[in-house]
Design an enzyme around this catalytic site. Sequence first.
Site, mmCIF file in Angstrom:
data_model
loop_
_atom_site.group_PDB
_atom_site.id
_atom_site.type_symbol
_atom_site.label_atom_id
_atom_site.label_comp_id
_atom_site.label_asym_id
_atom_site.label_seq_id
_atom_site.Cartn_x
_atom_site.Cartn_y
_atom_site.Cartn_z
ATOM 1 C CD GLU A 150 -12.230 6.390 -12.551
ATOM 2 O OE1 GLU A 150 -11.572 6.587 -13.582
ATOM 3 O OE2 GLU A 150 -11.884 5.594 -11.661
ATOM 4 C CG ASN A 210 -22.898 3.683 -8.955
ATOM 5 O OD1 ASN A 210 -22.007 3.010 -8.437
ATOM 6 N ND2 ASN A 210 -22.702 4.925 -9.356
ATOM 7 N N GLY A 255 -27.945 0.891 8.373
ATOM 8 C CA GLY A 255 -27.853 2.163 9.088
ATOM 9 C C GLY A 255 -28.795 3.176 8.469
ATOM 10 C CB CYS A 262 -22.390 8.275 -7.253
ATOM 11 S SG CYS A 262 -20.984 9.182 -7.897
HETATM 12 C C1 UDX Z 1 -20.079 5.136 -5.259
HETATM 13 C C2 UDX Z 1 -19.599 3.838 -5.915
HETATM 14 O O1 UDX Z 1 -19.156 2.917 -4.902
HETATM 15 C C3 UDX Z 1 -18.485 4.135 -6.891
HETATM 16 O O2 UDX Z 1 -18.062 2.953 -7.540
HETATM 17 C C4 UDX Z 1 -18.978 5.138 -7.903
HETATM 18 O O3 UDX Z 1 -17.955 5.476 -8.805
HETATM 19 C C5 UDX Z 1 -19.488 6.391 -7.206
HETATM 20 O O4 UDX Z 1 -20.487 6.046 -6.255
HETATM 21 P P1 UDX Z 1 -19.198 6.711 -3.291
HETATM 22 O O5 UDX Z 1 -20.409 7.550 -3.561
HETATM 23 O O6 UDX Z 1 -17.892 7.372 -3.089
HETATM 24 O O7 UDX Z 1 -19.005 5.659 -4.482
HETATM 25 O O8 UDX Z 1 -19.498 5.909 -1.955
HETATM 26 P P2 UDX Z 1 -19.764 4.397 -1.521
HETATM 27 O O9 UDX Z 1 -18.597 3.916 -0.777
HETATM 28 O O10 UDX Z 1 -20.243 3.575 -2.644
HETATM 29 O O11 UDX Z 1 -20.951 4.627 -0.466
HETATM 30 C C6 UDX Z 1 -22.177 5.207 -0.920
HETATM 31 C C7 UDX Z 1 -23.117 5.400 0.228
HETATM 32 O O12 UDX Z 1 -23.584 4.130 0.703
HETATM 33 C C8 UDX Z 1 -22.539 6.095 1.447
HETATM 34 O O13 UDX Z 1 -23.494 7.024 1.939
HETATM 35 C C9 UDX Z 1 -22.297 4.981 2.450
HETATM 36 O O14 UDX Z 1 -22.374 5.429 3.785
HETATM 37 C C10 UDX Z 1 -23.466 4.059 2.123
HETATM 38 N N1 UDX Z 1 -23.224 2.642 2.464
HETATM 39 C C11 UDX Z 1 -22.233 1.947 1.865
HETATM 40 C C12 UDX Z 1 -24.081 2.014 3.370
HETATM 41 O O15 UDX Z 1 -25.008 2.635 3.912
HETATM 42 N N2 UDX Z 1 -23.889 0.686 3.658
HETATM 43 C C13 UDX Z 1 -22.891 -0.041 3.083
HETATM 44 O O16 UDX Z 1 -22.772 -1.242 3.382
HETATM 45 C C14 UDX Z 1 -22.026 0.604 2.161
#
Ligand code: UDX
Length: 438
Positions: A150, A210, A255, A262
């Site tokens: 997923e 991931n 940032g 995850c």
């Molecule tokens: C992630 C994966 O995207 C998803 O496909 C998987 O199923 C679960 O893990 P999620 O943990 O909900 O999802 O968040 P995501 O939107 O991927 O962001 C992860 C982290 O990266 C956050 O802390 C976000 O702030 C950070 N991030 C994301 C950045 O620092 N820079 C970015 O450009 C994108």
Amino acid sequence: MKISVIGLGYLGTTHAVAMAKLGHSVIGVEPDLKRMEALATGELPFFEPGLGEALKEVIASGNIGFQTQHDKVSAACDIHFICVGTPQASGQQSADTAYVFAAAKELAAVMKPSSLVVGKSTVPVGTARNLIASMQAVGGFVPKLCWNPEFLREGTALADSLLPDRIVIGSNDPDHNQALKDCYQNILDQGVPVLELDLETAELVKVSANAFLATKISFINAMAEIAEASGADAVKLAEAIGMDNRIGKSFLRTGIGFGGGCLPKDIRGFIARADELGVGESLAFLKEVDQINLRRRQRIVSLATKELGEIADKKITMLGISFKPDSDDLRDSPALEIALRLKALGAIVTVHDPVSLGALEQKSTGLITEIDLQAAIKDAELVVLGTEWAEYKNLDPANFSSLPRIKTVIDGRNVLNVDAWKKAGWRVIAPGRNIVND
Ligand code: UDX
């Protein structure tokens, strides 16, 4: 179809609600009584936009029920989805798959041999094959098992489940896949591609996706380190390289780095699994990805120390504490870690967050929580933006510029309108951008 969903965390709850919305008859199996009872009354144990309303809707439609363990009805379902957690093992880098094996063995003891078992949890490659063997040892039959990772993101979980970029199905017999494709027929009818793979490749799709996302974020954060040392602007750099279609602009936001339940634990688990497989070198770069990510947290603490001199007794306001906006998840949150490090240095840290203060209060961190933004900023000697909630991005600094003792903000997510803040008299420190305004 009649389906059971085992383990109602973020993944399981969203999947159960999504399947009920598709018209299936769903039984959610969650061993934690309090959590199960909350869900049964339509109460979400976490914040996720739109999911609470959808849960109430499917309860009212009669398409979903909840219980703490299997009974005759749940055991007789056509498909059983295993959605339990695989946290980082205590004191180790590897993923703890104990809940997955426990759920599978409990199922094997009661299920119909003709039913399909579908694993959705994120697991180390090779787990599915071992699960088949351990279920066989309990149930006395070889279970039909598919691996169906997923990819939902917190904040957009339901939409991601109902309209994913792709559906991945791994199995050791393609005939097993049909029941799952029938279950997802409404989604497939919308043109969502389905990839039918072997078990190991399906398991790997999730962790490697991931790992790639984490690498992309750490790449741009490494560029932020270079930019800080050379006087360049990593935000503009990301914009420029992201315009190359081969690179793409998403996941290049620089940032304080990635966090959550995850990405951090998945890259560590992946490194551990590669070591077990004797190919540790292949993923050695992910250790650096992890280190770059963790350095961004310390960078904010260093910048705060540089600004304030002695941190002890200084009043610091943290805007946002969840690991990302539209979530109240504090697992491995960069903002929370920064707040705790500042507190450990003696700062008086007040946290504002639109939805996560309840979750923070349950942790007894000693951080002060304040739901009123103006009150949170009053008398601050430093403001740190830790989570890019829309309400912070859209702040008009002129509205509260008389409140802090010192008008300095560290924009940990590079989302503030620097010119507007500067105009309102603020000193803006934007990591990776070499922007400091006096
Ligand atoms: C992630 C994966 O995207 C998803 O496909 C998987 O199923 C679960 O893990 P999620 O943990 O909900 O999802 O968040 P995501 O939107 O991927 O962001 C992860 C982290 O990266 C956050 O802390 C976000 O702030 C950070 N991030 C994301 C950045 O620092 N820079 C970015 O450009 C994108």
